[in-house]
Design a protein around this motif. Sequence first.
Motif, PDB file in Angstrom:
ATOM      1  N   ARG A 299      -7.617  -6.634  -5.462  1.00 19.09           N
ATOM      2  CA  ARG A 299      -6.678  -6.565  -6.579  1.00 19.09           C
ATOM      3  C   ARG A 299      -6.109  -7.946  -6.908  1.00 19.09           C
ATOM      4  N   ASP A 300      -5.725  -8.096  -8.146  1.00 24.58           N
ATOM      5  CA  ASP A 300      -5.009  -9.305  -8.549  1.00 24.58           C
ATOM      6  C   ASP A 300      -3.554  -9.178  -8.109  1.00 24.58           C
TER       7      ASP A 300
ATOM      8  N   LEU B 137     -12.969  -2.614   3.172  1.00 22.91           N
ATOM      9  CA  LEU B 137     -13.467  -1.726   2.118  1.00 22.91           C
ATOM     10  C   LEU B 137     -12.462  -1.515   0.994  1.00 22.91           C
ATOM     11  N   SER B 138     -11.194  -1.810   1.247  1.00 19.48           N
ATOM     12  CA  SER B 138     -10.131  -1.531   0.278  1.00 19.48           C
ATOM     13  C   SER B 138     -10.020  -2.639  -0.757  1.00 19.48           C
ATOM     14  N   ASP B 139      -9.081  -2.434  -1.699  1.00 20.73           N
ATOM     15  CA  ASP B 139      -8.807  -3.471  -2.705  1.00 20.73           C
ATOM     16  C   ASP B 139      -7.681  -4.400  -2.260  1.00 20.73           C
ATOM     17  N   ILE B 140      -7.277  -4.294  -0.997  1.00 22.07           N
ATOM     18  CA  ILE B 140      -6.152  -5.078  -0.480  1.00 22.07           C
ATOM     19  C   ILE B 140      -6.656  -6.461  -0.064  1.00 22.07           C
TER      20      ILE B 140
ATOM     21  N   THR C 282      -7.243   4.554   7.687  1.00 18.29           N
ATOM     22  CA  THR C 282      -7.049   4.453   6.241  1.00 18.29           C
ATOM     23  C   THR C 282      -6.140   3.261   5.950  1.00 18.29           C
ATOM     24  N   ALA C 283      -6.403   2.598   4.836  1.00 18.85           N
ATOM     25  CA  ALA C 283      -5.596   1.458   4.403  1.00 18.85           C
ATOM     26  C   ALA C 283      -5.132   1.705   2.978  1.00 18.85           C
ATOM     27  N   GLN C 284      -3.834   1.554   2.750  1.00 23.46           N
ATOM     28  CA  GLN C 284      -3.277   1.797   1.423  1.00 23.46           C
ATOM     29  C   GLN C 284      -2.170   0.788   1.165  1.00 23.46           C
TER      30      GLN C 284
ATOM     31  N   GLN D 180      -9.661   9.215  -1.109  1.00 21.65           N
ATOM     32  CA  GLN D 180      -8.626   8.796  -2.054  1.00 21.65           C
ATOM     33  C   GLN D 180      -7.818   7.610  -1.544  1.00 21.65           C
ATOM     34  N   ALA D 181      -7.950   7.314  -0.273  1.00 19.23           N
ATOM     35  CA  ALA D 181      -7.312   6.106   0.253  1.00 19.23           C
ATOM     36  C   ALA D 181      -8.029   4.885  -0.310  1.00 19.23           C
ATOM     37  N   SER D 182      -7.304   3.789  -0.421  1.00 20.32           N
ATOM     38  CA  SER D 182      -7.912   2.564  -0.940  1.00 20.32           C
ATOM     39  C   SER D 182      -9.095   2.134  -0.087  1.00 20.32           C
TER      40      SER D 182
END
Length: 712
Positions: free
Chosen positions: A236-237, A146-149, A50-52, A33-35
Amino acid sequence: MPEASPNTPSPFCVLGQVAGRELSIETGKYAKQASGSALVRYGGTVVLATAQASDEPIEADFLPLTVEFEERLYAVGKIPGSFLRREGRPGEKAILSARMTDRPIRPLFPKGFRHEVQIILTVLSADQMNPPDILGPIAASAALLLSDIPWQGPIASVRVGLIDGRFVLNPTLQEMEKSRLDLVVAGSREAILMVEAEALEVDEETLVQALEFAHQEMQAILDLEEQLLPLAKSKRDWSPPPSLSEEEKEAFYRLAVERGLSTVLQTASKAERSKGLEAFRKALVEEALPLREDGTKDEEKRPLLEAAFDELVRKELRRLVLEEGKRADGRGPKDIRPIWMEVDVLPRAHGSAVFTRGETQVLGTVTLGTGRDEQIIDDLGIDETDPFLVHYNFPPFSTGEVKRLRGVSRREIGHGNLAKRALKAVLPSQEEFPYTIRVVGDVLESNGSSSMATVCAGCLALMDAGVPIKKPVAGVAMGLVWEGERHVVLTDILGLEDALGDMDFKVAGTRDGVTALQMDNKVGGLPREVLKEALLQARKARLYILDRMAEVLPAPRPDLKPFAPRILRLKVPVEKVGLVIGPGGKNVRALEELGVEVDIESDGTIRIYSADQEAALKARRRIEELTMEAKVGEVYEGTVTKITPFGAFVSLFPGTEGLLHISQIAPGRVERVEDYLKVGDVIKVKVHRIDERGKIDLIRPELEGKIPPRRR
């Protein structure tokens, strides 16, 4: 990997060899569930990252990034030693490991990104061979990829040791005990971004080679991380905060130059420069505000002009350095600020010194303690105690500010650790100087390089305390301004130059080599020549500072201060340790009633600590009496403890007595022992024989040769 069952998520794992051990990065199975999340294994050490990021940006003029390094003691099969028996706030090692990850990933976030970002690194397993700290940047990098950051990675990190004259990649904790260098390097494909090093007087050329070796070896790790890219989420935008257009920024800069910005910047005093800049900013913004059609000022532009002011200050400072060779306080690039120092400034401290360089001032103090004062370490490493402590304090008054005192910050932990690494290399061994040593650096004024001033003040305080350090140590902070093909290395940087420059390079060492190094790079790859130039320029500055320190105190004082504890050391047979302790610690308590502290080690080493030399000597005599062993041929003054029909028992010293047979009491035939001796008599006796059971036969030394010894 084992075959997954139908109900098990299908993970993706990349594998590679690093220093002969398998490194794996796994995703898609844990913390989904983490980004972004990644599980990194190296040997038996496992770290989950984890990255959020928050959905909405916050009002801030900085990147709101937090990196947490969570040590779970189950990772080494330990139950926490705290009262609650659970992990509490992070320990010093965990904080340093978090900083080791924060520093290289922070510069790679896009400028203006104001969403809160949290990286959590959890150590799930630690094999106490492969330290988890260097896995932090790798795991965080994988999770961010891997995240949307939005983030401009990947990065990797490695550790380099120097053992028997050769570089060793990712040495184990056991191998590090033989290494002259502990170098951690984090970087991207093109650049070294972060360096943290502790060394035993390693020369500058070897350090440059070690940095090159590290950057080359981390490329294989970057290859592994890039294999994760097909699984990465779309970024992400986001929108950066509103700002002036490039044309408006250029016009604002030209106006600032016309109004004399360079003159204000070159004010020597930090306080006067800050006040001057604030007044200049207000006037400049007011003048630059455009007018609306109705003749009123466009107040919507005010916050944009305010935000742009720092950028034009940075631009002008860098121009002054590159084009005119001038710095904010009027110095040239290689100039060191004025230095003054004094020692023995506090009457009760065991050692004290003040080191001042420009507007940076540190009070260094040393306290000498006993073995009981060693720091107990409850973390994932193999060390359980530490006899050397360095603490750095940065109160708000040191920068002319008012802030709440909320305990020790991560920055203070990091700066204290850097000073500790710098000084540790020159400490005497525990055999030579068996004290617990605490160095405290209290920053009284700060305008750059306070950690390096702590090294200098701490070294002087150690020498003032009479600690027999091998060599004096000094430190200096270097900076860099780099534009296109031009660069200038700056010696002894100010706080402003640290904030607006391209590199913060702190170097500490002796005349013969570097003992600690810390670097944060804010630009792309630094060529070997620039790294070497910075190190050699730092060496020249370090030698100058060491010369100035030698004028004040050239060597450690020959004696300890009056209030420092003295140590007497002796060794007793291991089997006698119980006698010294006594039943339930009775004998130790009796010794400490004399005004001493007693430390007893399992190998029979005993240390007696006391500021009262007479009390220490008395305690030693008692221990010697408790542990003495009778020797054949030795003469003792003994006390008669018991009369029997066949002789007298004589106590030679506590716990040891022998038999003076009736035939050895006097010339001729002795009918009754009582006619010659009584309990309590003090007589001289000589040990004639000790049998295999430890029984002692005594004779009277004055009668030796006149009476034949009895035969058994």
